[in-house]
Scaffold this motif. Structure first.
Motif, PDB file in Angstrom:
ATOM      1  N   UNK A 227      85.074  17.018-160.176  1.00  0.00           N
ATOM      2  CA  UNK A 227      83.643  16.903-160.224  1.00  0.00           C
ATOM      3  C   UNK A 227      83.164  15.643-160.696  1.00  0.00           C
ATOM      4  N   UNK A 228      82.190  15.174-160.077  1.00  0.00           N
ATOM      5  CA  UNK A 228      81.630  13.814-160.865  1.00  0.00           C
ATOM      6  C   UNK A 228      80.206  13.737-160.075  1.00  0.00           C
ATOM      7  N   UNK A 229      79.157  13.195-160.884  1.00  0.00           N
ATOM      8  CA  UNK A 229      77.797  12.838-160.361  1.00  0.00           C
ATOM      9  C   UNK A 229      77.478  14.124-159.897  1.00  0.00           C
ATOM     10  N   UNK A 230      77.392  15.417-160.241  1.00  0.00           N
ATOM     11  CA  UNK A 230      76.780  16.461-160.088  1.00  0.00           C
ATOM     12  C   UNK A 230      77.471  17.084-158.674  1.00  0.00           C
ATOM     13  N   UNK A 231      78.417  16.791-158.306  1.00  0.00           N
ATOM     14  CA  UNK A 231      78.922  17.517-157.256  1.00  0.00           C
ATOM     15  C   UNK A 231      80.517  17.406-157.247  1.00  0.00           C
ATOM     16  N   UNK A 232      81.041  18.429-156.271  1.00  0.00           N
ATOM     17  CA  UNK A 232      82.664  18.442-156.187  1.00  0.00           C
ATOM     18  C   UNK A 232      83.139  17.290-155.542  1.00  0.00           C
ATOM     19  N   UNK A 233      83.871  16.863-156.191  1.00  0.00           N
ATOM     20  CA  UNK A 233      84.960  15.523-155.903  1.00  0.00           C
ATOM     21  C   UNK A 233      86.214  15.700-155.550  1.00  0.00           C
ATOM     22  N   UNK A 234      86.903  15.128-154.343  1.00  0.00           N
ATOM     23  CA  UNK A 234      88.260  14.974-154.368  1.00  0.00           C
ATOM     24  C   UNK A 234      88.863  13.912-153.764  1.00  0.00           C
ATOM     25  N   UNK A 235      88.125  12.671-154.264  1.00  0.00           N
ATOM     26  CA  UNK A 235      88.311  11.243-153.507  1.00  0.00           C
ATOM     27  C   UNK A 235      89.711  10.781-154.193  1.00  0.00           C
TER      28      UNK A 235
ATOM     29  N   UNK B 140      83.254   5.638-161.796  1.00  0.00           N
ATOM     30  CA  UNK B 140      82.333   5.953-163.146  1.00  0.00           C
ATOM     31  C   UNK B 140      82.667   7.371-163.572  1.00  0.00           C
ATOM     32  N   UNK B 141      83.694   8.140-163.232  1.00  0.00           N
ATOM     33  CA  UNK B 141      83.939   9.574-163.134  1.00  0.00           C
ATOM     34  C   UNK B 141      83.966  10.189-164.545  1.00  0.00           C
ATOM     35  N   UNK B 142      84.297   9.231-165.558  1.00  0.00           N
ATOM     36  CA  UNK B 142      84.571   9.709-167.063  1.00  0.00           C
ATOM     37  C   UNK B 142      83.345   9.113-167.974  1.00  0.00           C
ATOM     38  N   UNK B 143      82.301   9.919-168.179  1.00  0.00           N
ATOM     39  CA  UNK B 143      81.318   9.557-169.120  1.00  0.00           C
ATOM     40  C   UNK B 143      80.308   8.590-168.628  1.00  0.00           C
ATOM     41  N   UNK B 144      80.296   8.334-167.266  1.00  0.00           N
ATOM     42  CA  UNK B 144      79.615   7.421-166.684  1.00  0.00           C
ATOM     43  C   UNK B 144      79.934   6.058-166.882  1.00  0.00           C
ATOM     44  N   UNK B 145      81.308   5.845-167.591  1.00  0.00           N
ATOM     45  CA  UNK B 145      81.458   4.413-168.070  1.00  0.00           C
ATOM     46  C   UNK B 145      82.717   3.808-167.539  1.00  0.00           C
ATOM     47  N   UNK B 146      82.428   2.791-167.034  1.00  0.00           N
ATOM     48  CA  UNK B 146      83.692   1.927-166.533  1.00  0.00           C
ATOM     49  C   UNK B 146      84.857   1.649-167.316  1.00  0.00           C
TER      50      UNK B 146
END
Length: 417
Positions: A138-146, A159-165
């Motif tokens: 889950x990232x940026x308010x949606x389910x994600x399996x990228x 930027x899936x963790x804490x919106x931090x690179x």
């Protein structure tokens, strides 16, 4: 039997930690000696084994520094954890290790030590960390399996963790490092999945099917004096992006005649409170962290409980806690939640904001229906009995034991699946 019970937090922070402590009590009730291994914190429960706990590390605010570089090595492979668990093993000589969450603060460095001492390893999989760098799919308010097919670099680019690179880069590299050495795949004997959904997801992402077992969480049945219901609905749990509170609050903004109480703490609290204040939403109240009897009374007095999760819930302990107190649950149709709630029998599902609003109104206006279904939900708790869980867990332990020790558990080798 001596059981090494391992979790990075030794205080109640979330559902996984609650299960960790509940399991300790259940095993001790049946005469086993449970030996904890965890991380030191001022918040910790007291333990005679605290001297063996690893030193605390705070990862809540990622930033570059020389201290952060030292911490980085520990996240990948902690020499301290390896050293301390070796000392604990030599002192106590446990017969099996049951692991919960160890990533970051403890790391999989302990797995090789356990195997070197021929200690079977069982892991309860509480989140998606084995397959997803940010552990949520889950990232940026949606389910994600990228990140499927080991495309973990997607964590950094998005930027899936804490919106931090920076934080995302660390988790990306950590994931590649752990997968390169196959720590979990090589050393873990059984992965316990709390839901069929979780087991299926791990299979899809390549974990060995033969090592995956489904065993839902358990809960001790409550016998409480009924309390008069008040005029509010309830959310209780961690206030974080994946819990869907932004959606719930936006819906409540359009239902001013219905009051919502929110119990819990988390990184989203200030943002949500600011939104409520800015938009003059007077029917939403934040109560902060509550626990024990105080929390139970708040649940009992509610009309029903809403679980608006945006991510694919691994299980949903909050649903069992609500059922246990005779409360109907209105939940999103996500992940493991679909295995606990039976539509129209013990609760209801919604799939979008319009349906959530419609069902909140409908349930709120039909107290007799919610009370009747709440009674059914209460009876559902028998399916999550601690003793049933214990017997199934013992079969799993038996299955991973060396044949020389298996005789203590009725001899015959049988698959826990």
């Amino acid at each position: 039997m001596k059981i090494l019970n391992i979790n990075k937090f030794y205080y109640l922070k979330g559902g996984a930690d609650r299960h960790y402590f509940d399991l300790t009590k259940l095993l001790e009730k049946h005469g086993h000696k449970v030996i904890p291994f965890s991380m030191y914190s001022d918040k910790n429960n007291p333990s005679p084994y605290a001297q063996y706990f690893v030193n605390e590390v705070d990862l809540s605010r990622p930033k570059f520094s020389f201290k952060a570089l030292a911490t980085l090595g520990r996240i990948f492979y902690s020499l301290e954890a390896k050293r301390k668990i070796r000392a604990l093993i030599q002192k106590e000589k446990p017969e099996i290790a049951h692991i919960h969450n160890i990533y970051h603060q403890i790391s999989p460095s302990i797995l090789g030590v356990l195997k070197k001492h021929r200690i079977p390893i069982v892991i309860t999989v509480n989140d998606y960390k084995l397959i997803c760098p940010n552990y949520q799919l889950f990232q940026h308010n949606k389910v994600c399996e990228k990140c499927r097919k080991r495309k973990y670099y997607q964590c950094f680019f998005n930027k899936c963790v804490k919106d931090s690179y920076l934080a995302s880069l660390v988790n990306t590299l950590e994931m590649y490092f752990h997968k390169a050495f196959r720590f979990y795949e090589r050393y873990v004997d059984i992965f316990i999945c709390p839901s069929k959904f979780m087991r299926q997801k791990l299979m899809e992402w390549g974990l060995p099917q033969a090592k995956l077992v489904t065993l839902p969480y358990f809960i001790e049945e409550e016998y409480c004096t009924p309390l008069e219901e008040k005029n509010y609905i309830l959310f209780f749990g961690r206030l974080s992006p994946e819990k869907g509170l932004d959606l719930l609050i936006s819906v409540m903004q359009k239902l001013p005649e219905i009051k919502l109480k929110i119990v819990g703490e988390g990184p989203e609290r200030k943002k949500l409170e600011d939104y409520v204040q800015k938009n003059h939403i007077s029917n939403v109240q934040f109560l902060g962290f509550r626990q024990g009897d105080e929390l139970k009374k708040i649940i009992q007095k509610s009309r029903f409980v809403v679980v608006p999760s945006s991510w694919q819930e691994v299980f949903g302990l909050v649903v069992l806690e609500s059922f246990n107190l005779g409360k109907v649950v209105l939940a999103s149709r996500k992940g493991g939640l679909t295995e606990i709630i039976r539509e129209g029998n013990t609760g209801f599902f919604f799939q979008n904001a319009a349906e959530l609003a419609q069902k909140i109104q409908s349930l709120y206006q039909n107290r007799k229906i919610t009370q009747k279904i709440g009674q059914r939900a209460k009876r559902e708790i028998k399916n999550y009995n601690p003793e049933v869980y214990y017997q199934k867990l013992m079969k799993i332990y038996q299955f991973v034991f060396p044949s020389s020790l298996r005789a203590e558990f009725n001899g015959a080798k049988q698959s826990p699946r």
